[in-house]
Design a protein around this motif. Structure first.
Motif, PDB file in Angstrom:
ATOM      1  N   LEU A 189      33.972  56.780  54.363  1.00 12.85           N
ATOM      2  CA  LEU A 189      34.402  56.056  53.164  1.00 12.85           C
ATOM      3  C   LEU A 189      35.749  56.527  52.618  1.00 12.85           C
ATOM      4  CD1 LEU A 189      30.969  55.750  51.317  1.00 12.85           C
ATOM      5  CD2 LEU A 189      32.175  53.999  52.619  1.00 12.85           C
ATOM      6  N   PRO A 190      36.030  57.836  52.529  1.00 16.11           N
ATOM      7  CA  PRO A 190      37.350  58.224  52.005  1.00 16.11           C
ATOM      8  C   PRO A 190      38.525  57.775  52.865  1.00 16.11           C
ATOM      9  CG  PRO A 190      35.824  60.076  51.929  1.00 16.11           C
ATOM     10  CD  PRO A 190      35.165  59.016  52.718  1.00 16.11           C
ATOM     11  N   LEU A 191      38.276  57.459  54.145  1.00 17.13           N
ATOM     12  CA  LEU A 191      39.355  57.000  55.009  1.00 17.13           C
ATOM     13  C   LEU A 191      39.761  55.561  54.724  1.00 17.13           C
ATOM     14  CD1 LEU A 191      38.062  58.479  58.386  1.00 17.13           C
ATOM     15  CD2 LEU A 191      39.696  59.520  56.810  1.00 17.13           C
ATOM     16  N   CYS A 192      38.872  54.801  54.106  1.00 19.33           N
ATOM     17  CA  CYS A 192      39.149  53.382  53.862  1.00 19.33           C
ATOM     18  C   CYS A 192      40.120  53.225  52.700  1.00 19.33           C
ATOM     19  CB  CYS A 192      37.844  52.639  53.575  1.00 19.33           C
ATOM     20  SG  CYS A 192      36.689  52.636  54.966  1.00 19.33           S
ATOM     21  N   ALA A 193      40.474  51.979  52.453  1.00 17.80           N
ATOM     22  CA  ALA A 193      41.437  51.674  51.394  1.00 17.80           C
ATOM     23  C   ALA A 193      40.849  52.014  50.027  1.00 17.80           C
ATOM     24  CB  ALA A 193      41.819  50.193  51.451  1.00 17.80           C
ATOM     25  N   PRO A 194      41.688  52.304  49.043  1.00 18.75           N
ATOM     26  CA  PRO A 194      41.164  52.610  47.702  1.00 18.75           C
ATOM     27  C   PRO A 194      40.500  51.430  47.016  1.00 18.75           C
ATOM     28  CG  PRO A 194      43.558  52.490  47.665  1.00 18.75           C
ATOM     29  CD  PRO A 194      43.147  52.438  49.106  1.00 18.75           C
ATOM     30  N   THR A 195      40.662  50.218  47.555  1.00 17.44           N
ATOM     31  CA  THR A 195      39.998  49.062  46.970  1.00 17.44           C
ATOM     32  C   THR A 195      38.510  49.009  47.277  1.00 17.44           C
ATOM     33  OG1 THR A 195      40.618  47.783  48.938  1.00 17.44           O
ATOM     34  CG2 THR A 195      42.077  47.664  47.027  1.00 17.44           C
ATOM     35  N   LEU A 196      38.021  49.828  48.210  1.00 13.80           N
ATOM     36  CA  LEU A 196      36.597  49.845  48.552  1.00 13.80           C
ATOM     37  C   LEU A 196      35.837  50.533  47.429  1.00 13.80           C
ATOM     38  CD1 LEU A 196      34.288  49.352  50.552  1.00 13.80           C
ATOM     39  CD2 LEU A 196      34.836  51.530  51.612  1.00 13.80           C
ATOM     40  N   ARG A 197      35.062  49.756  46.669  1.00 17.68           N
ATOM     41  CA  ARG A 197      34.315  50.304  45.540  1.00 17.68           C
ATOM     42  C   ARG A 197      32.836  49.940  45.572  1.00 17.68           C
ATOM     43  NH1 ARG A 197      37.566  51.722  41.359  1.00 17.68           N
ATOM     44  NH2 ARG A 197      35.757  52.992  40.807  1.00 17.68           N
ATOM     45  N   LYS A 198      32.414  49.081  46.486  1.00 18.95           N
ATOM     46  CA  LYS A 198      31.028  48.614  46.494  1.00 18.95           C
ATOM     47  C   LYS A 198      30.402  48.917  47.838  1.00 18.95           C
ATOM     48  CE  LYS A 198      28.205  44.451  45.991  1.00 18.95           C
ATOM     49  NZ  LYS A 198      28.224  42.979  45.792  1.00 18.95           N
ATOM     50  N   VAL A 199      29.201  49.514  47.813  1.00 22.03           N
ATOM     51  CA  VAL A 199      28.432  49.829  49.022  1.00 22.03           C
ATOM     52  C   VAL A 199      26.990  49.428  48.765  1.00 22.03           C
ATOM     53  CG1 VAL A 199      27.572  51.666  50.511  1.00 22.03           C
ATOM     54  CG2 VAL A 199      29.944  51.703  49.753  1.00 22.03           C
ATOM     55  N   SER A 200      26.412  48.734  49.734  1.00 20.74           N
ATOM     56  CA  SER A 200      25.030  48.274  49.650  1.00 20.74           C
ATOM     57  C   SER A 200      24.287  48.737  50.893  1.00 20.74           C
ATOM     58  CB  SER A 200      24.984  46.747  49.527  1.00 20.74           C
ATOM     59  OG  SER A 200      23.647  46.291  49.533  1.00 20.74           O
ATOM     60  N   LEU A 201      23.284  49.583  50.696  1.00 17.50           N
ATOM     61  CA  LEU A 201      22.413  50.067  51.779  1.00 17.50           C
ATOM     62  C   LEU A 201      20.996  49.671  51.428  1.00 17.50           C
ATOM     63  CD1 LEU A 201      23.858  53.681  52.302  1.00 17.50           C
ATOM     64  CD2 LEU A 201      24.502  51.602  53.484  1.00 17.50           C
ATOM     65  N   GLU A 202      20.584  48.517  51.889  1.00 15.60           N
ATOM     66  CA  GLU A 202      19.274  47.965  51.553  1.00 15.60           C
ATOM     67  C   GLU A 202      18.423  47.858  52.805  1.00 15.60           C
ATOM     68  OE1 GLU A 202      19.879  44.298  49.551  1.00 15.60           O
ATOM     69  OE2 GLU A 202      20.983  45.196  47.871  1.00 15.60           O
ATOM     70  N   GLY A 203      17.143  48.200  52.650  1.00 18.44           N
ATOM     71  CA  GLY A 203      16.233  48.158  53.783  1.00 18.44           C
ATOM     72  C   GLY A 203      16.476  49.259  54.799  1.00 18.44           C
TER      73      GLY A 203
END
Length: 557
Positions: A189-203
């Motif tokens: 995650l820290p390698l991605c762009a700073p615009t990445l703010r949402k993560v969904s881990l369902e199921g």
């Protein structure tokens, strides 16, 4: 002789047609060599796995980058990057009911062929669904559903996701995550762009329930969804500790979705403990869990003034002592010019007030002398006489000390008398008030900065030898649908809503948080006609943002 001839003739014939391969040991080795010939080509490919993907430079197009990295890593069958399907605009519920059976019959008749069945099951093949921006066609969200994501795939993602400059969300639904793959995903995650703010881990249920690692202090995640992960009280304890403790607090997470889990009263208590010192979370969902009255009361208690524990009081005293020592160490030095400026301003204010009082006494005397002189010289009349009066008034005092003060008085006497009253009688007072207001505002800003540093430094109340801290008024949305709360738990939420309503009325012009704007308690173990539930709804109606927007629209119309 025939047997002797046959034996030598058979020996050269055996290798020619190859009929005796099964009996001879030499022929078996040849078979193994022949079988290993294609395998000899694969090891170089395997040896190139760590080299080729590193040499490839991603272009920022996920479809080409992912395919190229998969082929370089040795994957023959890998999922394709596809745009996320959306509902067709032709599907409108206003279609007539008479046309539906005919359309369904046509579809069923057309689906009998094998090709149509295969085309329908394409939806269930492993794919990487992508949502693009309408204008620039940049990748905005990524959806992976229903196929196992291994560490090698995550390694490929660590190379092709960072070039996506507009990536905002990653959704992983039933991808078979483990505690090990989750740690690699968190490192990605820290390698991605700073615009990445949402993560969904369902199921994605994990045996160790290490979801709290997503809420670390350096995590960029602002919106986290952990629905349907079988999180129990132990996982809720880890999540509550990740929200806040005495020494640490999460300041990036804004929304947390824990619906459809196995959280009970103990887990709700742990999450309430995390909300005691957390001032960043705005949205919390605990719907479809196993929370009863005890957990509901603990959650309601945090949202109004609550008593500090002994450890919290000790930690607060320690923080206050550290703050005082830091201020004392900085005050004599010139490292903090703000404090010296405030002290200078206070001294200047005192000097201005004293000077104003002295000037008032002097002016009363000078005005009396001016009036006496004006009465004597009115006969000579004219403006020249007034000018002479002004010049004479400036030279009238003949003593030693007043002569030094004459130029100041003469300079200020040039202004007309009513302007002197307004500018010097009321001027310093308004100036003092303005400066005091600026000082108060700066102190409030410093206090707000201290609150953001640690909520234990908030102003507290002392009651009967106990320390009470104002509750968490930052949380705006709390969802407790379909739990096991009865009327006992409702009473606790009723007390919190009443307190927050009074607080918002008393401090309506303030810019700070005001508490809950939406509270969902439906589908629990109480009747909808319960008086406590009805009063909660009445109190929450004017606080809801939807109901607030309606009168504004009416005013604009």
């Amino acid at each position: 002789m025939s047997g002797e001839a046959s034996t030598p003739g058979a020996s050269p014939r055996a290798p020619r047609p190859g009929t005796q391969k099964s009996s001879g040991t030499v022929t078996k080795k040849g078979d193994r060599g022949a079988k290993e010939k294609p395998a000899l080509v694969l090891p170089p490919v395997g040896e190139e796995e760590p080299k080729n993907p590193e040499e490839y430079q991603c272009t920022g197009v996920l479809e080409t980058d992912f395919a190229e990295l998969c082929t370089r890593s040795g994957y023959t069958d890998f999922p394709k990057v596809v745009t996320r399907p959306r509902p067709h605009p032709a599907f409108v519920p206003s279609a007539s009911m008479s046309e539906k059976p005919a359309q369904d019959d046509q579809r069923l008749s057309a689906s009998c062929s094998l090709n149509s069945l295969e085309s329908k099951y394409v939806f269930f093949r492993p794919t990487i669904q992508v949502e693009l921006e309408p204008e620039d066609k940049w990748v905005k969200e990524i959806y992976i559903r229903g196929w196992r994501v291994e560490e090698r795939i995550l390694g490929i993602f660590s190379k092709c996701l960072p070039p996506l400059s507009q990536l905002q969300a990653i959704n992983l639904w039933k991808v078979g995550l483990t505690d090990k793959t989750l740690s690699t995903f968190i490192a990605l995650l820290p390698l991605c762009a700073p615009t990445l703010r949402k993560v969904s881990l369902e199921g994605n249920p994990l045996p160790e329930q290490s979801y709290h690692k997503l809420m670390a202090a350096d995590s960029p995640i602002a919106h986290l969804s952990l629905r349907n992960n079988n999180i129990d009280d132990h996982g809720a304890q880890l999540l509550g500790q990740a929200l806040s403790t005495l020494r640490s607090c999460n300041r990036t997470l804004v929304s947390l979705n824990l619906a459809f889990n196995h959280i009970g009263d103990a887990g709700a208590g742990y999450i309430a403990d995390g909300l005691r010192l957390n001032r960043a979370l705005l949205w919390l969902s605990l719907a479809h869990n196993r929370i009863q009255d005890q957990g509901a009361l603990k959650l309601a208690e945090v949202l109004r003034p609550f008593e500090l524990t002994h450890t919290e009081v000790v930690e607060r005293r320690r923080l206050l002592l550290e703050k005082g020592t830091q201020e004392r160490s900085r005050s004599p030095s010139s490292s903090r010019p703000g404090d010296s400026k405030t002290d200078r301003e206070k001294n200047l204010l005192l000097q201005v007030n004293s000077a104003a009082l002295v000037e008032k006494t002097d002016k009363t005397q000078t005005t009396k002398t001016l009036k006496g002189l004006s009465k004597k010289k009115e006969k000579s009349g004219g403006e020249s006489v007034r000018k002479e009066e002004k010049s004479g008034s400036g030279q009238s005092p003949t003593q030693g000390t007043p002569k030094k003060e004459d130029p100041t008085k003469s300079g200020k006497g040039k202004v007309t008398i009513p302007e002197q009253k307004t500018s010097k009688g009321k001027g310093p007072k308004t100036g003092n008030k303005e400066k005091r207001s600026f000082l108060l505002e700066s102190e409030q800003l410093v206090a707000e900065a201290a609150e953001t540093v640690n909520p234990l430094l908030e102003p507290v109340e002392h009651r009967n030898g106990k320390v009470f801290m104002p509750g968490n008024k930052v949380l705006l949305h709390l969802n407790l649908l379909r739990n096991r709360i009865t009327e006992v738990g409702l009473e606790g939420f009723l007390a919190t809503v009443q307190y927050q309503a009074q607080f918002s009325k008393s401090k309506s012009p303030s810019k700070g948080p005001v508490g809950l704007l939406r509270l969902s308690l439906a589908k629990n173990c109480f009747s909808p006609q319960c008086p406590a539930y009805a009063t909660i709804q009445e109190l929450m109606l004017p606080r809801a943002p939807v109901t607030k927007a309606k009168p504004r629209e009416e005013q604009t119309t």
